[in-house]
Design a protein around this motif. Structure first.
Motif, PDB file in Angstrom:
ATOM      1  N   TYR A  41       0.876  -1.163   0.000  1.00 51.78           N
ATOM      2  CA  TYR A  41       0.000   0.000   0.000  1.00 51.78           C
ATOM      3  C   TYR A  41       0.911   1.209   0.000  1.00 51.78           C
ATOM      4  O   TYR A  41       1.773   1.326   0.866  1.00 51.78           O
ATOM      5  CB  TYR A  41      -0.918   0.000   1.215  1.00 51.78           C
ATOM      6  N   ASP A  47       1.643  -6.697   4.156  1.00 53.68           N
ATOM      7  CA  ASP A  47       1.313  -8.077   4.523  1.00 53.68           C
ATOM      8  C   ASP A  47       2.380  -8.646   5.452  1.00 53.68           C
ATOM      9  O   ASP A  47       2.858  -9.756   5.271  1.00 53.68           O
ATOM     10  CB  ASP A  47       1.175  -8.947   3.276  1.00 53.68           C
ATOM     11  N   LYS A  86      -2.290  -4.965   7.259  1.00 53.31           N
ATOM     12  CA  LYS A  86      -3.217  -4.534   6.211  1.00 53.31           C
ATOM     13  C   LYS A  86      -4.610  -4.276   6.773  1.00 53.31           C
ATOM     14  O   LYS A  86      -5.243  -3.261   6.481  1.00 53.31           O
ATOM     15  CB  LYS A  86      -3.285  -5.599   5.109  1.00 53.31           C
TER      16      LYS A  86
END
Length: 120
Positions: A41, A47, A86
């Motif tokens: 992101y 992750d 996340k």
């Protein structure tokens, strides 16, 4: 895939440039793969699992940077999210509870960017 690296800097050495070129290509492929599978992101690996002390701090830092929150808020969100960065990031960005956020993330193919676009 073939990459033209030109002559080696040291005559007789056959691996310097070729090895560097191979490594760069593999890095590009793995980076694109991480982005496309939703493990990134912005420019953050999201992750990450909190499996040791070093990764706990790293995960907190990632959440803080992604959301712009303080460490205590990041810790709380990570605890609620079972250590999933996340999920914690999306919970903080959308101001939603863990199960709702989990469903939103699932519907978005596991990608924070898609989840944000669909929920704004």
């Amino acid at each position: 895939m073939e990459v033209e690296t030109g002559p080696e800097v040291l005559s007789g050495s056959t691996r310097l440039k070729a090895g560097t070129a191979e490594k760069m290509i593999l890095n590009m492929i793995s980076t694109v793969s991480m982005v496309e599978t939703g493990k990134v992101y912005k420019n953050l690996m999201v992750d990450v699992r909190q499996s040791n002390a070093k990764l706990i701090v790293r995960t907190e830092n990632i959440v803080m940077q992604a959301v712009g929150c303080d460490r205590e808020s990041a810790k709380r969100a990570l605890k609620e999210a079972g250590g999933e960065a996340k999920l914690a990031i999306l919970m903080l960005l959308l101001q939603t509870e863990v199960e709702e956020t989990r469903q939103i993330l699932k519907n978005a193919g596991g990608k924070i960017k898609n989840a944000l676009t669909a929920n704004r």
